[in-house]
Scaffold this motif. Structure first.
Motif, mmCIF file in Angstrom:
data_model
loop_
_atom_site.group_PDB
_atom_site.id
_atom_site.type_symbol
_atom_site.label_atom_id
_atom_site.label_comp_id
_atom_site.label_asym_id
_atom_site.label_seq_id
_atom_site.Cartn_x
_atom_site.Cartn_y
_atom_site.Cartn_z
ATOM 1 N N LYS A 1 -6.365 0.362 1.906
ATOM 2 C CA LYS A 1 -7.642 0.124 1.091
ATOM 3 C C LYS A 1 -7.276 0.514 -0.436
ATOM 4 O O LYS A 1 -8.342 0.247 -1.161
ATOM 5 N N LEU A 2 -6.455 1.133 -0.460
ATOM 6 C CA LEU A 2 -6.189 1.552 -2.069
ATOM 7 C C LEU A 2 -5.127 0.739 -2.942
ATOM 8 O O LEU A 2 -5.839 0.458 -3.821
ATOM 9 N N THR A 3 -4.222 0.214 -2.166
ATOM 10 C CA THR A 3 -3.248 -0.899 -2.965
ATOM 11 C C THR A 3 -2.694 -1.455 -1.677
ATOM 12 O O THR A 3 -2.514 -1.338 -0.640
ATOM 13 N N LEU A 4 -1.644 -2.217 -2.271
ATOM 14 C CA LEU A 4 -0.565 -3.056 -1.285
ATOM 15 C C LEU A 4 0.337 -2.105 -0.710
ATOM 16 O O LEU A 4 0.896 -1.069 -1.218
ATOM 17 N N GLU B 1 6.060 -7.257 -8.181
ATOM 18 C CA GLU B 1 5.498 -8.431 -8.877
ATOM 19 C C GLU B 1 3.852 -8.434 -8.852
ATOM 20 O O GLU B 1 3.419 -9.345 -9.424
ATOM 21 N N ARG B 2 3.225 -7.269 -8.789
ATOM 22 C CA ARG B 2 1.869 -7.005 -9.207
ATOM 23 C C ARG B 2 1.456 -7.160 -10.356
ATOM 24 O O ARG B 2 2.089 -6.569 -11.243
ATOM 25 N N ALA B 3 0.318 -8.207 -10.719
ATOM 26 C CA ALA B 3 -0.143 -8.146 -12.022
ATOM 27 C C ALA B 3 -0.868 -6.998 -12.453
ATOM 28 O O ALA B 3 -1.448 -6.336 -11.273
ATOM 29 N N ILE C 1 5.419 0.661 -16.674
ATOM 30 C CA ILE C 1 6.130 -0.689 -16.614
ATOM 31 C C ILE C 1 6.169 -0.965 -15.130
ATOM 32 O O ILE C 1 6.599 -0.032 -14.352
ATOM 33 N N ARG C 2 5.634 -2.076 -14.690
ATOM 34 C CA ARG C 2 5.876 -2.321 -13.144
ATOM 35 C C ARG C 2 7.163 -3.131 -12.993
ATOM 36 O O ARG C 2 7.511 -4.030 -13.428
ATOM 37 N N PHE C 3 7.808 -2.694 -11.806
ATOM 38 C CA PHE C 3 9.004 -3.409 -11.280
ATOM 39 C C PHE C 3 8.708 -4.318 -10.265
ATOM 40 O O PHE C 3 9.424 -4.662 -9.503
ATOM 41 N N PHE D 1 -15.920 9.685 -11.450
ATOM 42 C CA PHE D 1 -15.812 10.527 -10.444
ATOM 43 C C PHE D 1 -14.903 11.867 -10.587
ATOM 44 O O PHE D 1 -15.313 12.835 -10.138
ATOM 45 N N TYR D 2 -14.096 11.446 -11.250
ATOM 46 C CA TYR D 2 -12.880 12.522 -11.561
ATOM 47 C C TYR D 2 -13.392 13.595 -12.213
ATOM 48 O O TYR D 2 -13.202 14.897 -12.253
ATOM 49 N N GLU D 3 -14.353 13.064 -13.356
ATOM 50 C CA GLU D 3 -14.762 14.047 -14.280
ATOM 51 C C GLU D 3 -15.812 15.086 -13.672
ATOM 52 O O GLU D 3 -16.121 16.376 -14.040
ATOM 53 N N ARG E 1 0.586 16.322 -9.738
ATOM 54 C CA ARG E 1 -0.106 15.104 -9.654
ATOM 55 C C ARG E 1 -0.807 14.829 -8.495
ATOM 56 O O ARG E 1 -0.231 15.093 -7.513
ATOM 57 N N LEU E 2 -2.222 14.324 -8.885
ATOM 58 C CA LEU E 2 -3.064 13.929 -7.740
ATOM 59 C C LEU E 2 -2.836 12.230 -7.696
ATOM 60 O O LEU E 2 -2.988 11.600 -8.315
ATOM 61 N N GLU E 3 -2.352 12.161 -6.217
ATOM 62 C CA GLU E 3 -2.100 10.843 -6.039
ATOM 63 C C GLU E 3 -2.721 10.391 -4.717
ATOM 64 O O GLU E 3 -2.893 11.136 -3.930
ATOM 65 N N ASP E 4 -2.849 8.897 -4.644
ATOM 66 C CA ASP E 4 -3.183 8.334 -3.542
ATOM 67 C C ASP E 4 -4.474 8.709 -2.693
ATOM 68 O O ASP E 4 -4.768 8.955 -1.589
ATOM 69 N N VAL E 5 -5.558 8.994 -3.696
ATOM 70 C CA VAL E 5 -6.703 9.362 -3.147
ATOM 71 C C VAL E 5 -7.677 8.225 -2.568
ATOM 72 O O VAL E 5 -7.908 7.205 -3.190
ATOM 73 N N ILE E 6 -8.184 8.432 -1.221
ATOM 74 C CA ILE E 6 -8.691 7.143 -0.691
ATOM 75 C C ILE E 6 -9.792 7.853 0.436
ATOM 76 O O ILE E 6 -9.501 8.367 1.157
ATOM 77 N N SER F 1 -2.605 16.127 -12.975
ATOM 78 C CA SER F 1 -3.323 15.030 -13.659
ATOM 79 C C SER F 1 -3.328 13.789 -12.858
ATOM 80 O O SER F 1 -2.652 14.100 -11.640
ATOM 81 N N LEU F 2 -3.854 13.003 -13.031
ATOM 82 C CA LEU F 2 -4.211 11.706 -12.252
ATOM 83 C C LEU F 2 -4.210 10.314 -13.274
ATOM 84 O O LEU F 2 -4.467 10.313 -14.313
ATOM 85 N N ASP F 3 -3.762 9.179 -12.509
ATOM 86 C CA ASP F 3 -4.228 8.092 -13.179
ATOM 87 C C ASP F 3 -5.312 7.238 -12.279
ATOM 88 O O ASP F 3 -5.217 7.318 -11.049
ATOM 89 N N CYS F 4 -6.264 6.666 -12.979
ATOM 90 C CA CYS F 4 -7.215 5.723 -12.160
ATOM 91 C C CYS F 4 -7.686 4.855 -12.956
ATOM 92 O O CYS F 4 -7.629 4.794 -14.272
ATOM 93 N N THR F 5 -8.377 3.846 -12.652
ATOM 94 C CA THR F 5 -9.117 2.762 -13.243
ATOM 95 C C THR F 5 -10.414 3.271 -13.812
ATOM 96 O O THR F 5 -10.843 4.326 -13.529
#
Ligand code: 16G
Length: 194
Positions: free
Chosen positions: A62-65, A191-193, A187-189, A172-174, A125-130, A162-166
């Motif tokens: 539900k988070l990503t591929l 094939e996701r756009a 850089i994406r390796f 929410f993170y604030e 690193r805060l990752e994969d929060v769902i 730290s984290l990355d998000c849309t």
């Protein structure tokens, strides 16, 4: 087999978890956290080797591929992370379980990166929060992120987390005291756009 080993897997209860549950129990706000979750029949715990069957991988989709991850793939990746953690904790995956259904309904990862900077400090690193959609509105996400923040600060003495998000998740993170002060480039390796 010793008395403490599970007959299904031959692992001790400690081996079934990715990291020691004590790390959670020792958090200064643990009583408050578990009481809050308990009111909704939820509990936080480390990821378990059995969580493929509890819906962890399905939840991640539900988070990503996620792609094709079989139960064997899951167990092999779990064991590899666990082996790394036996040397020194790097993969701290916390899940929230519904105690009635035994399903994993939310999850998050604290990844610990060893540094030379800041006097050989650790960056978290805060990752994969769902959080499963049907559990929205119960503050599960806030509690979960709060657990990761407390672990990074109290248990692992990280100098930053730290984290990355849309864009839409920045607010929410604030709420969890993160400040939007850097940009994330990648850089994406695959094939996701973007
Ligand atoms: C979000 C996640 C990141 C995850 C990525 C997956 C948080 C705070 N951030 O950025 O951890 O790995 O999504 O998306 O949970 P991707 O498949 O496009 O990399």
């Amino acid at each position: 087999m010793s008395a403490t080993q599970s007959s299904a897997t031959g692992r001790t209860p400690e081996d079934e978890y990715l990291f020691s549950e004590d790390k959670l129990r020792k958090l200064s706000n643990w009583t408050e956290i578990s009481t809050k979750l308990g009111k909704n029949n939820l509990r936080a715990r480390p990821l378990s080797v059995h969580d493929y069957d509890s819906g962890y991988v399905e939840l991640l989709s539900k988070l990503t591929l996620v792609g094709n991850v079989t139960k064997d793939n899951y167990i092999a990746r779990f064991d590899r992370m666990k082996k790394v953690n036996e040397l020194e904790d790097h993969y701290i995956i916390v899940v929230i379980e519904d105690t009635a259904t035994k399903k994993v309904i939310a999850a998050s990862t604290l990844f610990l990166e060893l540094k030379f900077i800041h006097e050989c400090s650790i960056r978290g690193r805060l990752e994969d929060v769902i959080v499963d959609d049907s559990y929205r509105g119960k503050n599960v996400g806030l509690v979960l992120v709060g657990i990761i923040v407390a672990l990074a600060k109290e248990s692992f003495n990280c100098y930053k987390l730290s984290l990355d998000c849309t864009d839409k998740l920045i607010k929410f993170y604030e709420k969890n005291n993160f400040k939007h002060n850097l940009n994330m480039l990648s850089i994406r390796f695959d094939e996701r756009a973007e």
